[in-house]
Design a protein around this motif. Sequence first.
Motif, short mmCIF file in Angstrom:
data_model
loop_
_atom_site.label_atom_id
_atom_site.label_comp_id
_atom_site.label_asym_id
_atom_site.label_seq_id
_atom_site.Cartn_x
_atom_site.Cartn_y
_atom_site.Cartn_z
N ASN A 133 -11.43 -24.91 9.40
CA ASN A 133 -10.84 -26.09 10.01
C ASN A 133 -11.13 -27.34 9.15
N VAL A 134 -10.97 -27.21 7.85
CA VAL A 134 -11.24 -28.31 6.92
C VAL A 134 -10.22 -29.43 7.17
N PRO A 135 -10.70 -30.66 7.37
CA PRO A 135 -9.76 -31.77 7.58
C PRO A 135 -8.80 -31.90 6.39
N GLU A 136 -7.54 -32.17 6.69
CA GLU A 136 -6.53 -32.23 5.63
C GLU A 136 -6.76 -33.37 4.65
N GLY A 137 -7.56 -34.37 5.04
CA GLY A 137 -7.85 -35.48 4.13
C GLY A 137 -8.75 -35.08 2.97
N ILE A 138 -9.43 -33.94 3.09
CA ILE A 138 -10.27 -33.43 2.00
C ILE A 138 -9.42 -32.47 1.19
N THR A 139 -9.11 -32.84 -0.05
CA THR A 139 -8.26 -31.95 -0.85
C THR A 139 -9.03 -30.68 -1.19
N LYS A 140 -8.30 -29.60 -1.37
CA LYS A 140 -8.93 -28.33 -1.71
C LYS A 140 -9.70 -28.46 -3.03
N GLU A 141 -9.12 -29.14 -4.01
CA GLU A 141 -9.78 -29.30 -5.31
C GLU A 141 -11.10 -30.06 -5.18
N ASP A 142 -11.09 -31.16 -4.43
CA ASP A 142 -12.32 -31.94 -4.23
C ASP A 142 -13.37 -31.13 -3.48
N HIS A 143 -12.91 -30.39 -2.46
CA HIS A 143 -13.85 -29.60 -1.65
C HIS A 143 -14.46 -28.47 -2.48
N ASP A 144 -13.63 -27.78 -3.23
CA ASP A 144 -14.13 -26.70 -4.10
C ASP A 144 -15.16 -27.24 -5.09
N ARG A 145 -14.86 -28.37 -5.70
CA ARG A 145 -15.78 -29.00 -6.66
C ARG A 145 -17.09 -29.39 -5.95
N GLY A 146 -16.99 -29.96 -4.76
CA GLY A 146 -18.17 -30.36 -4.01
C GLY A 146 -19.03 -29.17 -3.59
N LEU A 147 -18.39 -28.08 -3.13
CA LEU A 147 -19.15 -26.89 -2.73
C LEU A 147 -19.88 -26.28 -3.93
N ARG A 148 -19.19 -26.19 -5.06
CA ARG A 148 -19.83 -25.66 -6.28
C ARG A 148 -20.99 -26.54 -6.71
N SER A 149 -20.83 -27.85 -6.64
CA SER A 149 -21.87 -28.78 -7.02
C SER A 149 -23.09 -28.63 -6.10
N THR A 150 -22.86 -28.51 -4.80
CA THR A 150 -23.95 -28.34 -3.84
C THR A 150 -24.70 -27.04 -4.11
#
Length: 159
Positions: A133-150
């Motif tokens: 249920n990822v909010p649509e305001g978070i782009t998939k590219e940004d979220h993927d980059r953020g998860l990898r970084s974390t």
Amino acid sequence: MTNASSKKRTDSSSRVITASPRTIYQAFMDPEALVSWLPPEGMKGRIDVFEPREGGAYQMSLIYVNPDRSMQGKTTEDTDVVRGTFLKLVANKQIVQQIKFESEDPSFAGTMTMTWTLDAIPEGTKVSIVCENVPEGITKEDHDRGLRSTLENLATFTE
């Protein structure tokens, strides 16, 4: 982008970390540790509330270190405030959280469920994150980059 009536997105990421599930789980349960590794690259964090038990609440402020137009905060110009509830805690195995972003922008509305699974393997631990249920305001590219970084930060912290 999808509209509000569309099916909600699920994002995921995983990484093998050469640390025990216990070490990784403990990195979640200590607020000072959590705030040192959870914020993705380009952000720093502050824990405002932290009750690590099932049903317990937490609130974290994620602050953009050098905000620019491409990295705007969801709550203020340079900050994302995240409110969460620990839904399930299985020691050394799994952490399930419900997360809400504090934002007036409806594209960040709703509740995201984030499940962290810690699987012991010979090399250490396979850490998997599933965000539903990822909010649509978070782009998939940004979220993927953020998860990898974390996950990279978690590996650096625990290895």
